[in-house]
Design a protein around this motif. Structure first.
Motif, PDB file in Angstrom:
ATOM      1  N   CYS A   1       0.830  -1.201   0.000  1.00  0.00           N
ATOM      2  CA  CYS A   1       0.000   0.000   0.000  1.00  0.00           C
ATOM      3  C   CYS A   1       0.866   1.254   0.000  1.00  0.00           C
ATOM      4  O   CYS A   1       1.829   1.336   0.766  1.00  0.00           O
ATOM      5  CB  CYS A   1      -0.903   0.030   1.243  1.00  0.00           C
ATOM      6  SG  CYS A   1      -1.851  -1.471   1.540  1.00  0.00           S
TER       7      CYS A   1
ATOM      8  N   VAL B   1      -6.085   1.450  10.407  1.00  0.00           N
ATOM      9  CA  VAL B   1      -7.014   0.915   9.398  1.00  0.00           C
ATOM     10  C   VAL B   1      -6.473  -0.396   8.825  1.00  0.00           C
ATOM     11  O   VAL B   1      -7.194  -1.393   8.700  1.00  0.00           O
ATOM     12  CB  VAL B   1      -7.221   1.946   8.266  1.00  0.00           C
ATOM     13  CG1 VAL B   1      -7.899   1.301   7.061  1.00  0.00           C
ATOM     14  CG2 VAL B   1      -8.049   3.119   8.773  1.00  0.00           C
ATOM     15  N   LEU B   2      -5.189  -0.396   8.490  1.00  0.00           N
ATOM     16  CA  LEU B   2      -4.581  -1.595   7.916  1.00  0.00           C
ATOM     17  C   LEU B   2      -4.587  -2.749   8.919  1.00  0.00           C
ATOM     18  O   LEU B   2      -4.840  -3.900   8.560  1.00  0.00           O
ATOM     19  CB  LEU B   2      -3.154  -1.286   7.467  1.00  0.00           C
ATOM     20  CG  LEU B   2      -2.449  -2.345   6.631  1.00  0.00           C
ATOM     21  CD1 LEU B   2      -3.217  -2.615   5.346  1.00  0.00           C
ATOM     22  CD2 LEU B   2      -1.026  -1.916   6.313  1.00  0.00           C
TER      23      LEU B   2
ATOM     24  N   CYS C   1      -8.107  -4.190   9.078  1.00  0.00           N
ATOM     25  CA  CYS C   1      -8.404  -5.010   7.903  1.00  0.00           C
ATOM     26  C   CYS C   1      -7.594  -6.305   7.917  1.00  0.00           C
ATOM     27  O   CYS C   1      -8.089  -7.372   7.544  1.00  0.00           O
ATOM     28  CB  CYS C   1      -8.119  -4.228   6.629  1.00  0.00           C
ATOM     29  SG  CYS C   1      -9.213  -2.796   6.395  1.00  0.00           S
TER      30      CYS C   1
ATOM     31  N   MET D   1      -8.852  -9.518   9.457  1.00  0.00           N
ATOM     32  CA  MET D   1      -9.805 -10.361   8.724  1.00  0.00           C
ATOM     33  C   MET D   1      -9.121 -11.588   8.123  1.00  0.00           C
ATOM     34  O   MET D   1      -9.795 -12.528   7.693  1.00  0.00           O
ATOM     35  CB  MET D   1     -10.473  -9.557   7.603  1.00  0.00           C
ATOM     36  CG  MET D   1     -11.215  -8.320   8.075  1.00  0.00           C
ATOM     37  SD  MET D   1     -11.846  -7.343   6.681  1.00  0.00           S
ATOM     38  CE  MET D   1     -12.444  -5.882   7.529  1.00  0.00           C
TER      39      MET D   1
ATOM     40  N   ARG E   1     -10.409  -9.268  -1.345  1.00  0.00           N
ATOM     41  CA  ARG E   1     -11.540  -8.635  -0.658  1.00  0.00           C
ATOM     42  C   ARG E   1     -11.055  -7.733   0.475  1.00  0.00           C
ATOM     43  O   ARG E   1     -11.589  -6.637   0.685  1.00  0.00           O
ATOM     44  CB  ARG E   1     -12.494  -9.698  -0.118  1.00  0.00           C
ATOM     45  CG  ARG E   1     -13.456 -10.239  -1.165  1.00  0.00           C
ATOM     46  CD  ARG E   1     -14.563 -11.050  -0.529  1.00  0.00           C
ATOM     47  NE  ARG E   1     -14.085 -12.336  -0.045  1.00  0.00           N
ATOM     48  CZ  ARG E   1     -14.033 -13.448  -0.778  1.00  0.00           C
ATOM     49  NH1 ARG E   1     -14.422 -13.411  -2.057  1.00  0.00           N
ATOM     50  NH2 ARG E   1     -13.594 -14.573  -0.268  1.00  0.00           N
ATOM     51  N   VAL E   2     -10.033  -8.173   1.178  1.00  0.00           N
ATOM     52  CA  VAL E   2      -9.462  -7.324   2.221  1.00  0.00           C
ATOM     53  C   VAL E   2      -8.809  -6.092   1.605  1.00  0.00           C
ATOM     54  O   VAL E   2      -8.901  -4.984   2.146  1.00  0.00           O
ATOM     55  CB  VAL E   2      -8.454  -8.127   3.074  1.00  0.00           C
ATOM     56  CG1 VAL E   2      -7.650  -7.201   3.981  1.00  0.00           C
ATOM     57  CG2 VAL E   2      -9.179  -9.170   3.913  1.00  0.00           C
TER      58      VAL E   2
ATOM     59  N   ASP F   1      -9.826  -4.587  -1.068  1.00  0.00           N
ATOM     60  CA  ASP F   1     -10.947  -3.688  -1.351  1.00  0.00           C
ATOM     61  C   ASP F   1     -11.358  -2.913  -0.104  1.00  0.00           C
ATOM     62  O   ASP F   1     -11.645  -1.709  -0.156  1.00  0.00           O
ATOM     63  CB  ASP F   1     -12.150  -4.491  -1.863  1.00  0.00           C
ATOM     64  CG  ASP F   1     -12.011  -4.871  -3.331  1.00  0.00           C
ATOM     65  OD1 ASP F   1     -11.370  -4.114  -4.080  1.00  0.00           O
ATOM     66  OD2 ASP F   1     -12.547  -5.919  -3.717  1.00  0.00           O
ATOM     67  N   GLU F   2     -11.396  -3.623   1.020  1.00  0.00           N
ATOM     68  CA  GLU F   2     -11.793  -2.991   2.280  1.00  0.00           C
ATOM     69  C   GLU F   2     -10.772  -1.919   2.693  1.00  0.00           C
ATOM     70  O   GLU F   2     -11.146  -0.851   3.199  1.00  0.00           O
ATOM     71  CB  GLU F   2     -11.915  -4.053   3.369  1.00  0.00           C
ATOM     72  CG  GLU F   2     -12.451  -3.553   4.695  1.00  0.00           C
ATOM     73  CD  GLU F   2     -13.921  -3.189   4.652  1.00  0.00           C
ATOM     74  OE1 GLU F   2     -14.380  -2.508   5.586  1.00  0.00           O
ATOM     75  OE2 GLU F   2     -14.608  -3.580   3.672  1.00  0.00           O
ATOM     76  N   ILE F   3      -9.507  -2.202   2.476  1.00  0.00           N
ATOM     77  CA  ILE F   3      -8.463  -1.210   2.786  1.00  0.00           C
ATOM     78  C   ILE F   3      -8.684   0.057   1.973  1.00  0.00           C
ATOM     79  O   ILE F   3      -8.639   1.179   2.510  1.00  0.00           O
ATOM     80  CB  ILE F   3      -7.068  -1.794   2.510  1.00  0.00           C
ATOM     81  CG1 ILE F   3      -6.757  -2.935   3.485  1.00  0.00           C
ATOM     82  CG2 ILE F   3      -5.996  -0.713   2.602  1.00  0.00           C
ATOM     83  CD1 ILE F   3      -5.522  -3.736   3.114  1.00  0.00           C
TER      84      ILE F   3
ATOM     85  N   SER G   1     -11.477   1.145   0.595  1.00  0.00           N
ATOM     86  CA  SER G   1     -12.718   1.820   1.007  1.00  0.00           C
ATOM     87  C   SER G   1     -12.511   2.609   2.286  1.00  0.00           C
ATOM     88  O   SER G   1     -12.926   3.770   2.394  1.00  0.00           O
ATOM     89  CB  SER G   1     -13.837   0.789   1.199  1.00  0.00           C
ATOM     90  OG  SER G   1     -14.141   0.141  -0.008  1.00  0.00           O
ATOM     91  N   ARG G   2     -11.865   1.986   3.268  1.00  0.00           N
ATOM     92  CA  ARG G   2     -11.676   2.661   4.552  1.00  0.00           C
ATOM     93  C   ARG G   2     -10.688   3.819   4.437  1.00  0.00           C
ATOM     94  O   ARG G   2     -10.858   4.858   5.080  1.00  0.00           O
ATOM     95  CB  ARG G   2     -11.200   1.665   5.607  1.00  0.00           C
ATOM     96  CG  ARG G   2     -12.288   0.669   6.033  1.00  0.00           C
ATOM     97  CD  ARG G   2     -11.758  -0.324   7.044  1.00  0.00           C
ATOM     98  NE  ARG G   2     -12.772  -1.273   7.467  1.00  0.00           N
ATOM     99  CZ  ARG G   2     -13.539  -1.145   8.540  1.00  0.00           C
ATOM    100  NH1 ARG G   2     -13.398  -0.085   9.330  1.00  0.00           N
ATOM    101  NH2 ARG G   2     -14.434  -2.060   8.851  1.00  0.00           N
TER     102      ARG G   2
END
Length: 382
Positions: free
Chosen positions: A226, A253-254, A257, A260, A288-289, A291-293, A295-296
């Protein structure tokens, strides 16, 4: 036991703890050293967990009975069943000096030193004849206790043994303090000071291990890289203190996520770059995780979101024989996401397998300069 023999036993305990390379080794060395020094056949080291009001056994050594594991996961005893620990440490010790050890026997207390009928019952239940209990004090506070037992049919412990146990407990406390310092040094060596996440050194070691496991067992290894957007603007306009707050916020945030994915390692590589390493979960779960990263990160007050690149051995990226290749693939995917200002992760291999431009770029011979390589990855060079 003669004075010379006892002195050698104390020295051996100290040396055993000094040689320990982990907390478990230190606990075991403490219990074994005390068991030998006091001519016992069983010993245990326990920690007093104040917040839970219990003694938790860390290590059992010697002749263990049913239910006594060397390093038990859940062997605990409510402190209210052992009131003498709090009496010794909060009443007698308050008057000055160090807390003394005491003796218990299966027949009942020795002189006026015995306190706990629970210990007497435990001695009888486990076929032991006597025990000596020594409070361990660390950093000026009650830390736990050292317990050594002898079997039935041999001479019981006497007050002189309790005196020696008191000395041994002090040696154990010094060894525990050293172990704490070593663990803290190790922790700092593998931890990013600002975010509290793992650092690049920790990632390199874990990634090498993960790729070896992949080659040996076929385990799926996935790396998410990231790049936090907008950090320079925040630093230039709002100051580095606010920039640090942005890094800390994204680190949280990371971490959230990453939870998960069971067992994932979350790290800051340096500057505005972070990563997540997962071993075992399918590649789709990791995406999917990712994607969540994204988004958040897009919802954070500061910054401009995040560019995320993913490389996984579960995708068609070819053979992964080294950690370096997987890292280059994830890095190339991240730079492509950066160049495209992608709102979702770019995943290596999912745009044509080995013909995926990200894969071809990652596997291309290294250019002369790192700057040119970044320009190529970002699509700025044809």
């Amino acid at each position: 036991m003669g004075e010379d023999v006892r002195l050698r036993a104390v020295v051996m305990l100290a040396q055993g703890m000094a040689a320990a390379q982990s907390p478990r080794e230190s606990w075991r060395a403490a219990a074994l050293g005390a068991c030998h020094a006091l001519s016992g056949n069983f010993a245990a080291l326990s920690v007093w967990e104040r917040e839970r009001g219990q003694l938790r056994v860390l290590a059992n050594v010697g002749e263990r009975t049913a239910g006594e594991e060397e390093f038990p996961e859940d062997e605990t005893y409510p402190v209210h069943q052992f009131p003498e620990i709090t009496e010794f440490l909060h009443e007698r010790w308050a008057g000055g000096g160090e807390p003394d050890a005491w003796v218990e026997t299966a027949a009942g207390p020795v002189e006026d030193a015995g306190y706990c009928h629970q210990r007497v019952a435990a001695l009888r239940r486990r076929g032991r004849g006597s025990c000596v209990v020594a409070p361990v004090v660390l950093h000026g506070r009650a830390w736990g206790e050292l317990y050594v037992a002898r079997p039935r049919g041999v001479p019981a412990f006497v007050p002189a043994d309790a005196d020696l146990a008191t000395v041994l407990a002090s040696v154990v406390a010094a060894g525990l303090a050293q172990t704490e310092r070593l663990e803290e040094a190790r922790r700092l060596a593998f931890t990013d000071a600002l975010t509290g996440l793992a650092n690049r050194r920790a990632v390199d070691i874990r990634l090498d291990q993960a790729v070896e496991r992949h080659r040996a067992e076929g385990a799926v290894v996935s790396l998410v890289v990231c790049d936090l957007n907008g950090l320079k603007r925040v630093n230039d306009t709002l100051g580095h203190a606010i920039g640090d707050r942005l890094l800390e916020r994204f680190g949280s945030v990371l971490s959230l996520c990453g939870a998960m994915l069971p067992g994932a390692l979350v790290a800051r590589l340096g500057g505005d770059e972070f990563c997540l390493l997962a071993v075992g979960p399918p590649a789709d779960d990791v995406v999917r995780v990712g994607d969540e990263i994204c988004s958040r990160a897009a919802e954070m007050d500061l910054g401009e979101g995040v560019a995320v690149g993913i490389a996984s051995t579960g995708d068609p990226i070819g053979e992964v024989r080294s950690a370096r290749r997987l890292f280059r693939l994830a890095d190339a995917a991240q730079y492509k996401a950066k160049a495209l200002r992608a709102a979702r992760p770019v995943v290596a291999g999912r745009d044509g397998g080995l013909d995926d431009p990200v894969v071809r770029l990652a596997d291309a011979p290294p250019p002369v300069t790192g700057d040119r390589e970044r320009r190529r990855i970002r699509g700025l060079d044809q």
